[in-house]
Motif scaffolding. Structure first.
Motif, PDB file in Angstrom:
ATOM      1  N   UNK A 189       0.807  -1.222   0.000  1.00 41.13           N
ATOM      2  CA  UNK A 189       0.000   0.000   0.000  1.00 41.13           C
ATOM      3  C   UNK A 189       0.844   1.277   0.000  1.00 41.13           C
ATOM      4  N   UNK A 190       2.158   1.142  -0.125  1.00 38.86           N
ATOM      5  CA  UNK A 190       3.031   2.320  -0.070  1.00 38.86           C
ATOM      6  C   UNK A 190       2.747   3.299  -1.203  1.00 38.86           C
ATOM      7  N   UNK A 191       2.248   2.798  -2.329  1.00 38.36           N
ATOM      8  CA  UNK A 191       1.971   3.673  -3.468  1.00 38.36           C
ATOM      9  C   UNK A 191       0.830   4.649  -3.192  1.00 38.36           C
ATOM     10  N   UNK A 192       0.061   4.406  -2.149  1.00 38.45           N
ATOM     11  CA  UNK A 192      -1.056   5.292  -1.810  1.00 38.45           C
ATOM     12  C   UNK A 192      -0.593   6.499  -0.989  1.00 38.45           C
ATOM     13  N   UNK A 193       0.644   6.446  -0.504  1.00 42.08           N
ATOM     14  CA  UNK A 193       1.128   7.432   0.469  1.00 42.08           C
ATOM     15  C   UNK A 193       2.095   8.423  -0.166  1.00 42.08           C
ATOM     16  N   UNK A 194       1.821   9.708   0.037  1.00 42.85           N
ATOM     17  CA  UNK A 194       2.771  10.768  -0.302  1.00 42.85           C
ATOM     18  C   UNK A 194       3.262  11.351   1.010  1.00 42.85           C
ATOM     19  N   UNK A 195       4.503  11.065   1.361  1.00 36.25           N
ATOM     20  CA  UNK A 195       5.043  11.529   2.637  1.00 36.25           C
ATOM     21  C   UNK A 195       5.820  12.823   2.453  1.00 36.25           C
TER      22      UNK A 195
END
Length: 307
Positions: A189-195
């Motif tokens: 699910x990392x592709x859903x996150x903009x940090x």
């Protein structure tokens, strides 16, 4: 972040949620406490285990508890922030409802976080479960999180939103976020996150100035510097859509919101208590929202924008 003296706000804490406090999540630090501001407890034996005061902020126990019985010990669960009078009841909730349904990746992240010196800053497992279900109920797709720490609540969000959902996650401490990032990546699910690393307020100001982000967020979760909660709200109310939700964490501040003025408490607890009280009063009077304050974790207030 800068330093602190005698309860004066810091701008450079090693974290606590350095991730969950600071310019975007930070504040005063009690130098006698190994957990920076925002941390709610440690797991060492404290006077609380006599039953006279809480082991989280060294506050008197709620009158209903103090007058009914002497506590023989406090819950040692990592991330334990429950305001329930019975630790056995909280454990029952965890073992009956939460842990059996906790995704393996969230369990792994919880265990990774438990090894971190500031592990008390993690979102509790029951609150993570609550957020995950809430996001599914409102069909959230575009979300924001201010204050990330190692990412337990962030992972709960990422698992709940659809494959093309997005989370704008902001924190002043990338190191803590990267501690949990391998688990988030393994969960797919990392592709859903903009940090974004750094203070959140300047980012929010730019978004508002841009204009295209107004009313575009379905859900926003704030677990950051309490002295900026009011400042966050002034901006976030413009960014959340009508019918969308903003969740403010720690709005019961371990029960200190009802503590007498002369109650013993650590400096950072007393300092932030006034900001939490200010926020609670402002939210209750804000005609643009409907609110619901829940005793989940350390207290979470949900604000639904109605206009």
């Amino acid at each position: 972040m800068a330093s602190t003296m005698e309860g004066v706000p810091m701008t450079t804490s090693p974290h606590s949620n350095t991730s969950k406090v600071g310019p975007i999540n930070g504040g005063p630090k009690d130098l006698t406490n190994p957990h920076p501001v925002g941390s709610r407890s440690n797991h060492r034996t404290t006077p609380a285990q006599t039953g006279l005061i809480s082991n989280k902020y060294h506050l008197p126990l709620p009158f209903s508890i103090r007058n009914s019985r002497v506590r023989q010990g406090r819950h040692q669960e990592v991330g334990h922030k429950s305001l329930l009078q019975s630790d056995a009841l909280y454990q029952y909730i965890l073992e009956t409802s939460v842990y059996p349904r906790e995704p393996e990746c969230m369990k792994e992240l919880r265990e990774v976080t438990a090894k971190h010196p500031w592990n008390i800053m993690t979102t509790s497992a029951d609150e993570g479960q609550f957020l995950n279900m809430l996001l599914k109920l409102i069909n959230a797709k575009n979300t924001m999180e201010i204050g990330v720490y190692t990412g337990y609540s962030l992972l709960a969000t990422a698992l709940a939103i659809p494959e093309d959902g997005k989370i704008l996650a902001m924190d002043i401490n990338r190191e803590n976020y990267e501690l949990g990032l391998p688990v988030i990546e393994k969960a797919g699910v990392a592709h859903k996150i903009e940090f974004k690393e750094g203070p959140a307020l300047p980012v929010l100001d730019l978004m508002i100035e841009d204009g295209k982000y107004h009313g575009t967020y379905d859900f926003i979760f704030v677990d950051a510097d309490k002295d900026n909660y009011i400042n966050y709200h002034k901006r976030l109310i413009e960014l959340v859509k009508v019918g969308g939700l903003i969740g403010y964490d720690n709005t019961l501040w371990n029960g200190s919101v009802v503590a007498p003025p002369d109650a013993p408490m650590r400096k950072y607890v007393r300092y932030y208590r006034d900001f939490v009280l200010e926020l609670n009063k402002a939210l209750a009077a804000d005609p643009r929202i409907e609110i619901c304050m829940l005793p989940v974790g350390d207290g979470i207030t949900l604000c639904r924008r109605i206009k």
